[in-house]
Design an enzyme around this catalytic site. Structure first.
Site, PDB file in Angstrom:
ATOM      1  N   CYS A 163       0.855  -1.191   0.000  1.00  0.00           N
ATOM      2  CA  CYS A 163       0.000   0.000   0.000  1.00  0.00           C
ATOM      3  C   CYS A 163       0.891   1.241   0.000  1.00  0.00           C
ATOM      4  O   CYS A 163       2.009   1.206   0.512  1.00  0.00           O
ATOM      5  CB  CYS A 163      -0.871  -0.035   1.254  1.00  0.00           C
ATOM      6  SG  CYS A 163      -1.932   1.395   1.506  1.00  0.00           S
ATOM      7  N   SER A 191       0.624   3.680   1.831  1.00  0.00           N
ATOM      8  CA  SER A 191       0.892   4.093   3.217  1.00  0.00           C
ATOM      9  C   SER A 191       2.225   3.515   3.707  1.00  0.00           C
ATOM     10  O   SER A 191       2.925   4.149   4.501  1.00  0.00           O
ATOM     11  CB  SER A 191      -0.237   3.649   4.143  1.00  0.00           C
ATOM     12  OG  SER A 191      -1.458   4.242   3.755  1.00  0.00           O
ATOM     13  N   HIS A 199       4.707   5.820   2.457  1.00  0.00           N
ATOM     14  CA  HIS A 199       4.698   7.067   3.242  1.00  0.00           C
ATOM     15  C   HIS A 199       5.613   6.937   4.463  1.00  0.00           C
ATOM     16  O   HIS A 199       6.230   7.900   4.887  1.00  0.00           O
ATOM     17  CB  HIS A 199       3.285   7.395   3.728  1.00  0.00           C
ATOM     18  CG  HIS A 199       2.366   7.944   2.677  1.00  0.00           C
ATOM     19  ND1 HIS A 199       2.787   8.759   1.654  1.00  0.00           N
ATOM     20  CD2 HIS A 199       1.028   7.810   2.508  1.00  0.00           C
ATOM     21  CE1 HIS A 199       1.747   9.103   0.901  1.00  0.00           C
ATOM     22  NE2 HIS A 199       0.669   8.526   1.391  1.00  0.00           N
ATOM     23  N   HIS A 231       0.642  -3.665   6.246  1.00  0.00           N
ATOM     24  CA  HIS A 231      -0.524  -3.645   7.140  1.00  0.00           C
ATOM     25  C   HIS A 231      -1.727  -4.250   6.450  1.00  0.00           C
ATOM     26  O   HIS A 231      -2.825  -4.244   6.985  1.00  0.00           O
ATOM     27  CB  HIS A 231      -0.805  -2.204   7.570  1.00  0.00           C
ATOM     28  CG  HIS A 231      -1.014  -1.286   6.405  1.00  0.00           C
ATOM     29  ND1 HIS A 231       0.044  -0.778   5.679  1.00  0.00           N
ATOM     30  CD2 HIS A 231      -2.134  -0.857   5.800  1.00  0.00           C
ATOM     31  CE1 HIS A 231      -0.434  -0.054   4.688  1.00  0.00           C
ATOM     32  NE2 HIS A 231      -1.750  -0.083   4.723  1.00  0.00           N
ATOM     33  N   CYS A 259      -6.743  -3.720   3.630  1.00  0.00           N
ATOM     34  CA  CYS A 259      -6.607  -2.254   3.615  1.00  0.00           C
ATOM     35  C   CYS A 259      -7.287  -1.649   2.390  1.00  0.00           C
ATOM     36  O   CYS A 259      -8.279  -0.963   2.509  1.00  0.00           O
ATOM     37  CB  CYS A 259      -5.165  -1.783   3.702  1.00  0.00           C
ATOM     38  SG  CYS A 259      -5.090   0.036   3.683  1.00  0.00           S
TER      39      CYS A 259
HETATM   40  P1  PAD Z   1      -1.100   4.267  -5.297  1.00  0.00           P
HETATM   41  O1  PAD Z   1       0.276   4.765  -5.442  1.00  0.00           O
HETATM   42  O2  PAD Z   1      -1.426   2.867  -5.701  1.00  0.00           O
HETATM   43  O3  PAD Z   1      -2.131   5.218  -6.088  1.00  0.00           O
HETATM   44  C1  PAD Z   1      -1.996   6.610  -6.199  1.00  0.00           C
HETATM   45  C2  PAD Z   1      -2.504   6.987  -7.594  1.00  0.00           C
HETATM   46  O4  PAD Z   1      -2.569   8.407  -7.701  1.00  0.00           O
HETATM   47  C3  PAD Z   1      -1.585   6.496  -8.716  1.00  0.00           C
HETATM   48  O5  PAD Z   1      -2.329   5.794  -9.687  1.00  0.00           O
HETATM   49  C4  PAD Z   1      -0.992   7.793  -9.281  1.00  0.00           C
HETATM   50  O6  PAD Z   1      -0.705   7.705 -10.655  1.00  0.00           O
HETATM   51  C5  PAD Z   1      -2.100   8.782  -8.979  1.00  0.00           C
HETATM   52  N1  PAD Z   1      -1.660  10.194  -8.901  1.00  0.00           N
HETATM   53  C6  PAD Z   1      -0.556  10.688  -8.312  1.00  0.00           C
HETATM   54  N2  PAD Z   1      -0.533  12.039  -8.420  1.00  0.00           N
HETATM   55  C7  PAD Z   1      -1.664  12.386  -9.084  1.00  0.00           C
HETATM   56  C8  PAD Z   1      -2.224  13.637  -9.497  1.00  0.00           C
HETATM   57  N3  PAD Z   1      -1.619  14.799  -9.242  1.00  0.00           N
HETATM   58  N4  PAD Z   1      -3.410  13.622 -10.148  1.00  0.00           N
HETATM   59  C9  PAD Z   1      -4.046  12.454 -10.420  1.00  0.00           C
HETATM   60  N5  PAD Z   1      -3.565  11.244 -10.050  1.00  0.00           N
HETATM   61  C10 PAD Z   1      -2.385  11.212  -9.389  1.00  0.00           C
HETATM   62  O7  PAD Z   1      -1.495   4.508  -3.756  1.00  0.00           O
HETATM   63  P2  PAD Z   1      -2.656   3.802  -2.892  1.00  0.00           P
HETATM   64  O8  PAD Z   1      -3.874   3.696  -3.709  1.00  0.00           O
HETATM   65  O9  PAD Z   1      -2.101   2.607  -2.207  1.00  0.00           O
HETATM   66  O10 PAD Z   1      -2.866   4.910  -1.758  1.00  0.00           O
HETATM   67  C11 PAD Z   1      -3.417   6.172  -2.087  1.00  0.00           C
HETATM   68  C12 PAD Z   1      -3.463   7.069  -0.866  1.00  0.00           C
HETATM   69  O11 PAD Z   1      -4.411   6.564   0.065  1.00  0.00           O
HETATM   70  C13 PAD Z   1      -2.141   7.158  -0.099  1.00  0.00           C
HETATM   71  O12 PAD Z   1      -1.949   8.470   0.369  1.00  0.00           O
HETATM   72  C14 PAD Z   1      -2.366   6.211   1.059  1.00  0.00           C
HETATM   73  O13 PAD Z   1      -1.531   6.509   2.152  1.00  0.00           O
HETATM   74  C15 PAD Z   1      -3.815   6.506   1.357  1.00  0.00           C
HETATM   75  C16 PAD Z   1      -4.501   5.488   2.192  1.00  0.00           C
HETATM   76  N6  PAD Z   1      -5.380   5.945   3.116  1.00  0.00           N
HETATM   77  C17 PAD Z   1      -6.046   5.091   3.919  1.00  0.00           C
HETATM   78  C18 PAD Z   1      -7.021   5.663   4.883  1.00  0.00           C
HETATM   79  O14 PAD Z   1      -7.442   4.974   5.801  1.00  0.00           O
HETATM   80  N7  PAD Z   1      -7.427   6.912   4.708  1.00  0.00           N
HETATM   81  C19 PAD Z   1      -5.857   3.718   3.815  1.00  0.00           C
HETATM   82  C20 PAD Z   1      -4.981   3.255   2.834  1.00  0.00           C
HETATM   83  C21 PAD Z   1      -4.290   4.137   2.023  1.00  0.00           C
HETATM   84 ZN    ZN Z   2      -2.982   0.728   3.409  1.00  0.00          ZN
END
Ligand code: PAD
Ligand code: ZN
Length: 365
Positions: A38, A40, A43, A59, A166
């Site tokens: 993920c 995260s 991060h 996670h 997740c």
């Molecule tokens: P990922 O890297 O698989 O997806 C991110 C996507 O965003 C990619 O497809 C990128 O190409 C795209 N992207 C990047 N910059 C831009 C932009 N400026 N405009 C449009 N698209 C863009 O990540 P993920 O899906 O695993 O995670 C995404 C976020 O969600 C990340 O910040 C993560 O920490 C967060 C998250 N939050 C929770 C929660 O509980 N809130 C849980 C899990 C993940």
């Molecule tokens: Zn996650």
């Protein structure tokens, strides 16, 4: 046993031999079968989510219960489990009002990288090794509180079940639990990665009429269509807000989800909304980041800007339900798992995520 450990921020993760204690009272030892990668986790490596190092990342995972500590009632050896990274304490104010996603104890322990008693279960040459949110799934075995071990049906392959731990829970939960998207509505999803694709399929599940996916990578946008997007916008080529207006009779969308974790795209999600619309922030921005929003629009457009943590999950109910939906053919999991890796290839898995090559990378054990 092997685990992928981050020793220093901004450095590659190292796969090393670590020691793991027997589970203490209330804890469960799990043999991990698969773990999803993920953003995260990344991060943490980038110190955007500054957790104590050394730490075992991961996670999102699933496995089989190997042993249980004293007093464990929720699972027994042999059970298949998905790991929850928000093990509720049941006692804090937010648990009392059934908002387990907001559990204060789980939040504090996640920041400490330790287990409930404040100590770690893993060590390396006598030094404590922490776990990401009490889970740490990039390891052959892990010990977690029983509230993190959610028993599941045995007829879903564990590598697919891992994904609901997740990405699927967060994405689908953002739509169903947080935004409560209504059938027939219009939805914008900014960021079509591992979590964003699940927001998209959550919106489809909720019966949204228009699902507008936004990303920078064309491959992600075609995946988005597979998951239910009806329109796509490559933000490198087009103005996102203008394009959303064009797709929504110049009104803007009823719901927008930011699934990246950047102040600019959070503002963009808000600006994509029609008056009275709801924007949900899923992406995790660095701790000191701030978002700029036009102040006059707040009273005059009456929009809602909110966020979601773990898709506002009640893990014991929601995680098994997601697997039921998969078995009923209503939720895509196979299509999410685009590539699998050995634990030793963990850095390659992170790089593929950064390069936009995968929907979700999976570490298989
Ligand atoms: P990922 O890297 O698989 O997806 C991110 C996507 O965003 C990619 O497809 C990128 O190409 C795209 N992207 C990047 N910059 C831009 C932009 N400026 N405009 C449009 N698209 C863009 O990540 P993920 O899906 O695993 O995670 C995404 C976020 O969600 C990340 O910040 C993560 O920490 C967060 C998250 N939050 C929770 C929660 O509980 N809130 C849980 C899990 C993940
Ligand atoms: Zn996650």
């Amino acid at each position: 046993m092997k685990a992928a450990v981050l020793f220093e921020y901004e450095q590659p993760v190292q796969t090393v031999d670590v020691e793991l204690m027997d589970p203490k009272p209330g804890e469960v030892l799990i043999k991990i079968a698969a773990a999803g990668v993920c953003h995260s986790d990344l991060h943490v490596i980038k110190a955007d989510l500054p957790l104590p190092v050394p730490i075992i990342l991961g996670h999102e995972g699933a496995g089989v219960v190997e042993a249980v500590g004293e007093g464990v009632t929720r699972v027994q050896p042999g059970d298949h489990v998905v790991l929850s990274w928000v093990p509720e304490c049941g006692e804090c104010y937010f648990c009392k009002i059934s908002r387990y996603d907001m559990c204060d104890t789980a939040a504090a322990l996640a920041i400490s990288g330790a287990q409930r008693d404040g100590t770690t279960r893993f060590s390396l040459n006598g030094e404590d090794v922490h776990q990401f949110s009490m889970t740490g799934t990039f390891a052959e075995y892990t010990t977690v509180p029983q509230e993190s071990a959610i028993p599941i049906r045995k007829d879903v392959p564990l590598e697919l079940a891992a994904l609901v731990g997740c990405g699927v829970m967060t994405g689908v939960g953002a739509v169903i639990n947080t935004a409560k998207v209504r059938p027939g509505s219009s939805v914008v999803v900014i960021g079509a990665g591992g979590v964003g694709l699940n927001v998209i399929q959550g919106a489809a599940l909720a019966g949204a009429e228009k699902i507008i996916a936004v990303d920078l990578v064309d491959g992600k946008l075609s995946l988005a269509r597979t998951f239910g997007a009806t329109h796509t916008i490559n933000a490198k080529e087009k103005d996102v807000v203008m394009s959303v207006l064009d797709y929504t009779d110049q009104l803007g969308a009823e719901y927008a989800f930011e699934v990246i974790g950047r102040p600019e795209t959070i503002a963009q999600a808000y600006n994509c909304l029609r008056k009275t619309g709801t924007a949900v922030v899923v992406g995790v921005a660095p701790p000191n980041a701030e978002v700029s929003i036009n102040a006059f629009s707040i009273p005059s457009q009456a929009k809602t800007l909110t966020g979601t943590w773990y898709g506002q999950a009640n893990p014991r109910v929601d995680l098994p339900r997601l697997l039921d939906l998969y078995k009923a053919g209503k939720l895509k999991l196979d299509e999410l798992m685009s590539k699998s890796y050995d634990l030793s290839q963990i850095n390659e898995a992170f790089q593929d995520m950064v390069d936009g090559k995968v929907a979700r990378g999976i570490i298989k054990f």
